[in-house]
Design a protein around this motif. Structure first.
Motif, PDB file in Angstrom:
ATOM      1  N   PRO A   1       0.791  -1.375   0.018  1.00 23.32           N
ATOM      2  CA  PRO A   1      -0.165  -0.016  -0.095  1.00 23.32           C
ATOM      3  C   PRO A   1       0.854   1.426  -0.020  1.00 23.32           C
ATOM      4  O   PRO A   1       0.368   2.117  -0.613  1.00 23.32           O
TER       5      PRO A   1
ATOM      6  N   THR B   1      -8.314  -8.072 -11.306  1.00 23.36           N
ATOM      7  CA  THR B   1      -9.596  -7.224 -10.961  1.00 23.36           C
ATOM      8  C   THR B   1     -10.517  -7.956 -10.213  1.00 23.36           C
ATOM      9  O   THR B   1     -10.564  -9.366 -10.769  1.00 23.36           O
TER      10      THR B   1
ATOM     11  N   GLU C   1      -8.906  -2.282 -15.785  1.00 22.37           N
ATOM     12  CA  GLU C   1     -10.013  -1.587 -15.900  1.00 22.37           C
ATOM     13  C   GLU C   1     -11.019  -2.092 -17.078  1.00 22.37           C
ATOM     14  O   GLU C   1     -12.107  -1.895 -17.064  1.00 22.37           O
TER      15      GLU C   1
ATOM     16  N   GLN D   1     -12.437  -5.180 -16.482  1.00 20.94           N
ATOM     17  CA  GLN D   1     -13.509  -5.176 -15.538  1.00 20.94           C
ATOM     18  C   GLN D   1     -14.768  -4.576 -15.871  1.00 20.94           C
ATOM     19  O   GLN D   1     -16.015  -5.012 -15.575  1.00 20.94           O
TER      20      GLN D   1
ATOM     21  N   LEU E   1     -14.366  -3.443  -7.827  1.00 21.81           N
ATOM     22  CA  LEU E   1     -13.313  -3.308  -6.734  1.00 21.81           C
ATOM     23  C   LEU E   1     -11.919  -3.032  -7.318  1.00 21.81           C
ATOM     24  O   LEU E   1     -11.761  -2.479  -8.472  1.00 21.81           O
ATOM     25  N   GLU E   2     -10.672  -3.169  -6.446  1.00 19.67           N
ATOM     26  CA  GLU E   2      -9.620  -2.990  -7.007  1.00 19.67           C
ATOM     27  C   GLU E   2      -9.227  -3.600  -8.402  1.00 19.67           C
ATOM     28  O   GLU E   2      -9.310  -4.678  -8.903  1.00 19.67           O
ATOM     29  N   ASN E   3      -7.985  -2.852  -8.957  1.00 21.04           N
ATOM     30  CA  ASN E   3      -7.480  -3.177 -10.061  1.00 21.04           C
ATOM     31  C   ASN E   3      -5.894  -3.462  -9.929  1.00 21.04           C
ATOM     32  O   ASN E   3      -5.473  -2.359  -9.164  1.00 21.04           O
ATOM     33  N   GLY E   4      -5.240  -4.326 -10.660  1.00 19.08           N
ATOM     34  CA  GLY E   4      -3.920  -4.414 -10.570  1.00 19.08           C
ATOM     35  C   GLY E   4      -3.363  -4.811 -12.076  1.00 19.08           C
ATOM     36  O   GLY E   4      -3.807  -5.907 -12.691  1.00 19.08           O
TER      37      GLY E   4
END
Length: 455
Positions: free
Chosen positions: A165, A206, A336, A339, A361-364
């Motif tokens: 983080p 994602t 994204e 997703q 929710l979150e993306n990597g």
């Protein structure tokens, strides 16, 4: 010494071997579990240990505390440099000093925090992930000594197992201490303990939460069952609709790729089945090479599902349910984009007109290496000289989001992903271990690579 040979390096690593293994033993004993608090004293001690280790091999290293995006204290990081010539190439060496927890020590055959050598492997939490990476950097720099011809920067992270983080804020605060021509990330592994590999790609990731609703409230299954399907069944239908008859993910807009740099050797299905504990009779889903299915094609996993437990269940039609999907994306697709495509598909394919809501929710981002880069060719040569066999490159189905972030922030740098693991390493699992002969070859490889990069 003008031109170092592989034998020169190997001789030096042999003479330093007891120290290198000792580094691993001491590191395992530190119990650097970031899940117990990244700001904790145990993590600061771990960082100080690594900083001193780097200083012993000529790096001017220090411990610095990162800050999270909201300004709160973050991980204890190790940064440092050794500048031999301002005009020489600069190489950033990455590893991480935090380790995974041990939920149940009884599942281990040895004490997880006492390094134990059995046959040719060293067992202990963090031996492979990523104490081995730290040992490789330490051993390579010690082997080169005063013959080092590239500038070195190091970043040993303290929160990789927690999703990093404070990674981006830390880099932005210390940008000049990261700028480099080549970045070596020693947090992956080899085809086997005897066959080296560069990691060619990582899938992105994602997540979405999907809520399926059919009723405003629960009703009796005997009175209303038949024309009204329960939310769990509707959710199962929706999940199944993402796949074609072969088990390939068939969501328009979610991309698939073939292995980066070409497929040199496919994965062995028998080994994959054994490693994963696949039950007899199960047929592997999807088409194409097993490698592509596990490295570069997308995959979806239901990682959470809200449903009433079997214990205490009764005859009602569930009005709504929520499940969580983890989508591993092809290395080069923006998460994204995948997703959005997944969310649109799920909403438009609502079974029998049920209400479907998708919360994103979150993306990597994923990552793919440049197979034609000079640093890539140097790494392949170094691996073959050190291991005595040609490397077999491989992708990874998992995600390491900080690697594409590094590539984004430093677009001119060539990124190489190496590491100490092999298929028997059991990283994140009970009985984690490291091949000691493999580690020795990895140390020789990195020393040879650093020497080649000077050219």
């Amino acid at each position: 010494m003008a031109d170092l040979t592989a034998q020169d390096i190997r001789t030096r690593v042999e003479s330093d071997w007891e120290r290198i293994v000792g580094v691993l033993r001491d590191k395992i004993a530190l119990q650097s579990i970031s899940a117990q608090g990244i700001t904790g004293e145990h993590m600061r001690r771990s960082a100080e240990f690594v900083a001193e280790l780097m200083r012993e091999v000529g790096v001017d290293a220090k411990v610095a505390q990162a800050h999270n995006p909201d300004g709160t204290p973050g991980a204890w990081e190790v940064i440092g440099s050794r500048i031999v010539d301002p005009d020489a190439p600069t190489v950033l060496l990455y590893a991480h000093h935090d380790v995974q927890p041990v939920p149940d020590p009884a599942e281990w055959d040895t004490d997880p925090f006492v390094a134990t050598e059995i046959d040719t492997r060293l067992y202990g939490r963090g031996a492979a992930d990523d104490g081995g990476g730290i040992a490789i950097h330490s051993g390579a720099l010690k082997a080169l000594g005063d013959d080092l011809k590239v500038n070195i920067k190091v970043f040993i992270e303290g929160e990789e197992e927690m999703g990093s983080p404070s990674f981006i804020p830390f880099i932005e605060e210390h940008r000049e201490e990261f700028e480099s021509d080549v970045i070596i990330v020693a947090d992956s592994g080899n085809w086997s303990a005897e066959i080296p590999s560069l990691t060619t790609s990582l899938r992105g990731n994602t997540c979405v939460d999907v809520t399926v609703k059919a009723l405003e409230h629960p009703v009796h299954s005997g009175q209303f069952g038949g024309p009204i399907l329960d939310a769990n069944t509707l959710a199962a239908m929706l999940i199944a609709s993402m796949y074609d008859a072969n088990g390939d993910l068939a969501v328009p807009g979610v991309a698939a790729e073939e292995p980066i740099g070409g497929l040199q050797r496919d994965l062995d299905e028998a080994s994959v089945r054994a490693d994963a504990g696949v039950v007899d009779g199960y047929r592997m889903a999807g088409t194409g090479s097993l490698a592509a299915r596990m490295w570069t094609k997308p995959s979806v996993t239901v990682i959470g599902f809200d449903a009433h437990p079997v214990e205490g269940s009764f005859n009602v039609i569930a009005p709504e349910t929520t499940f969580r999907l983890s989508l591993r994306t092809a290395p080069n697709q923006r998460p994204e984009e995948a997703q959005d495509a997944l969310a649109a598909f799920l909403v438009s394919n609502a079974p029998f007109g049920a209400q479907v809501r998708v919360d994103k929710l979150e993306n990597g981002m994923g990552w793919a290496m440049d197979p034609n880069a000079e640093a890539t060719k140097d790494a392949m040569e170094a691996m073959e000289e050190a291991f005595g066999v040609a490397p077999v490159n491989k992708g990874e189905g998992g995600s390491i989001p900080f690697i594409p972030e590094l590539q984004r922030i430093f677009p001119e740098a060539q990124v190489l992903v190496t590491g100490p693991e092999d298929p028997k390493a059991n990283a994140h699992s009970p009985n984690e271990s490291l091949s000691l002969p493999g580690l020795k070859s990895n140390v020789v490889t990195e020393a040879l690579l650093l020497d080649k990069l000077a050219r």
